[in-house]
Design a protein around this motif. Structure first.
Motif, short mmCIF file in Angstrom:
data_model
loop_
_atom_site.label_atom_id
_atom_site.label_comp_id
_atom_site.label_asym_id
_atom_site.label_seq_id
_atom_site.Cartn_x
_atom_site.Cartn_y
_atom_site.Cartn_z
N ARG A 1 0.72 -1.06 0.05
CA ARG A 1 0.01 -0.05 0.15
C ARG A 1 0.68 1.31 0.02
O ARG A 1 0.54 2.39 -0.94
CB ARG A 1 -0.78 -0.16 1.26
CG ARG A 1 -1.76 1.34 1.24
CD ARG A 1 -3.18 1.16 1.15
NE ARG A 1 -3.89 0.00 1.16
CZ ARG A 1 -4.95 -0.58 1.76
NH1 ARG A 1 -5.41 -0.04 2.91
NH2 ARG A 1 -5.70 -1.42 1.44
N ALA A 2 2.14 1.22 0.81
CA ALA A 2 2.85 2.32 0.69
C ALA A 2 3.37 2.79 -0.61
O ALA A 2 3.50 3.97 -0.85
CB ALA A 2 3.84 2.27 2.05
N GLU A 3 3.96 1.71 -1.20
CA GLU A 3 4.48 2.00 -2.59
C GLU A 3 3.20 2.43 -3.50
O GLU A 3 3.44 3.22 -4.47
CB GLU A 3 5.06 0.59 -3.06
CG GLU A 3 6.38 0.34 -2.35
CD GLU A 3 6.15 -0.51 -1.15
OE1 GLU A 3 7.20 -1.23 -0.52
OE2 GLU A 3 4.97 -0.58 -0.79
N VAL A 4 2.11 2.03 -3.60
CA VAL A 4 1.09 2.36 -4.45
C VAL A 4 0.70 3.63 -4.11
O VAL A 4 0.57 4.64 -4.97
CB VAL A 4 -0.02 1.44 -4.28
CG1 VAL A 4 -1.37 1.94 -5.07
CG2 VAL A 4 0.12 0.10 -4.74
N THR A 5 0.70 4.15 -2.98
CA THR A 5 0.37 5.37 -2.59
C THR A 5 1.10 6.38 -2.96
O THR A 5 1.07 7.48 -3.88
CB THR A 5 0.11 5.54 -1.15
OG1 THR A 5 -1.06 4.71 -0.70
CG2 THR A 5 -0.28 7.02 -0.68
N ALA A 6 2.69 6.02 -2.76
CA ALA A 6 3.63 6.86 -3.28
C ALA A 6 3.63 7.10 -4.67
O ALA A 6 3.73 8.14 -5.15
CB ALA A 6 5.04 6.37 -2.88
N LEU A 7 3.37 6.22 -5.25
CA LEU A 7 3.45 5.89 -6.99
C LEU A 7 2.15 7.02 -7.32
O LEU A 7 2.41 7.97 -8.16
CB LEU A 7 3.23 4.85 -7.67
CG LEU A 7 2.95 4.55 -9.03
CD1 LEU A 7 4.47 5.27 -9.72
CD2 LEU A 7 2.75 3.11 -9.43
N SER A 8 1.09 6.71 -6.69
CA SER A 8 -0.29 7.51 -6.92
C SER A 8 -0.09 9.15 -6.77
O SER A 8 -0.34 9.98 -7.59
CB SER A 8 -1.29 7.13 -6.09
OG SER A 8 -1.91 5.75 -6.42
N VAL A 9 0.59 9.55 -5.69
CA VAL A 9 0.91 10.95 -5.39
C VAL A 9 1.89 11.42 -6.29
O VAL A 9 1.85 12.67 -6.73
CB VAL A 9 1.46 10.87 -3.99
CG1 VAL A 9 2.03 12.39 -3.73
CG2 VAL A 9 0.61 10.55 -2.87
N ASP A 10 2.89 10.54 -6.71
CA ASP A 10 4.03 11.02 -7.77
C ASP A 10 3.22 11.33 -9.09
O ASP A 10 3.47 12.42 -9.83
CB ASP A 10 4.91 9.91 -8.14
CG ASP A 10 6.19 10.33 -8.92
OD1 ASP A 10 6.65 11.42 -8.51
OD2 ASP A 10 6.66 9.51 -9.77
N PHE A 11 2.32 10.35 -9.36
CA PHE A 11 1.49 10.69 -10.72
C PHE A 11 0.56 11.82 -10.65
O PHE A 11 0.64 12.73 -11.72
CB PHE A 11 0.94 9.32 -11.12
CG PHE A 11 -0.16 9.46 -12.25
CD1 PHE A 11 0.44 9.50 -13.62
CD2 PHE A 11 -1.56 9.70 -12.13
CE1 PHE A 11 -0.43 9.61 -14.61
CE2 PHE A 11 -2.22 9.85 -13.19
CZ PHE A 11 -1.75 9.80 -14.62
#
Length: 252
Positions: A202-212
């Motif tokens: 979840r932490a990685e998916v959230t970080a990727l979403s924020v980056d995008f």
């Protein structure tokens, strides 16, 4: 005595998370999961998955005036050709324009909300679309394929767990393949060994979403993996692995 029909509830936007209206620089509309067929009102439990993402987005986008709203559908079902949740997503984008004026919008959906986001991505206010574990129908020669032309000019990110047993990751790959032919700014990340809720990473998916989101709405530079995924030809950019620990080194 003839029974009166139950009135259809209106779609609505949830509480705004972010700055005061005068300072709004961009909006993320969060689209929850639903059901394939149902006329019942949505369950409040479906928004639980999106709330942590909403909080992270507004915190990281505070300086740019990022606001998030959860979209509350009229009904919880897609309901065939009515595509009700997609219609509600389009209404929500209209409502953003009415409230905030000409600000960039990202449609971010999970499960059926991912399909709604992809369908409604052609709205003139929409800059980008984020689809997490999107529910997409099986290919059927008797029906028209899922539309992709509306995504031209938008940047699109799809994220799917390879062990998803609720929504088939292979269907989102096939969709991304067709969308990439109509729009080069499409990429897809695979979260290996993760399931539908993407809980293990979840932490990685959230970080990727924020980056995008910060990159597409406000021009922040994308992380190298996201740059590579958008630039790579298929299938490489559509089967990009999301590395464990992604986002730990990002200055967010």
């Amino acid at each position: 005595m003839q029974q009166q029909a139950t009135p259809v509830r209106e779609a609505r936007l949830g509480k705004a998370n972010g700055p005061v209206p005068g300072a709004v620089g961009g909006v993320v509309l969060l689209l929850p999961a639903g059901e394939e067929t149902s006329t019942r009102k949505p369950s409040p439990l479906t928004t639980a998955f999106l709330r942590p993402l909403a909080r992270r987005l507004t915190r990281c986008g505070r300086e740019e005036g990022l606001v998030t709203h959860v979209v509350h559908y009229r009904r919880r079902g897609w309901n065939g050709t009515q595509a009700e949740t997609a219609r509600d997503a389009g209404w929500a984008a209209d409502e953003v324009v009415r409230r905030y004026g000409d600000v960039p919008v990202c449609l971010a959906g999970v499960d059926m909300g991912g399909r709604a986001a992809l369908h409604a991505g052609g709205h003139t206010a929409v800059e980008s679309v984020l689809a997490l574990a999107p529910w997409l129908p099986e290919d059927d020669v008797a029906l028209a394929p899922e539309p992709v032309k509306q995504l031209a000019g938008r940047r699109v990110l799809i994220v799917h767990g390879t062990d998803d047993r609720r929504t088939d990751p292979e269907l989102s790959f096939r969709f991304a393949e067709r969308a990439k032919k109509a729009n080069r700014d499409v990429c897809r990340f695979e979260v290996h060994s993760d399931g539908h809720r993407l809980a293990q990473h979840r932490a990685e998916v959230t970080a990727l979403s924020v980056d995008f989101v910060l990159g597409t709405l406000f021009g922040h530079p994308f992380s190298r993996p996201l740059q590579d995924a958008l630039a790579a030809p298929p299938p490489l950019g559509l089967r990009m692995p999301l590395a464990a620990g992604f986002g730990e080194s990002l200055n967010r």
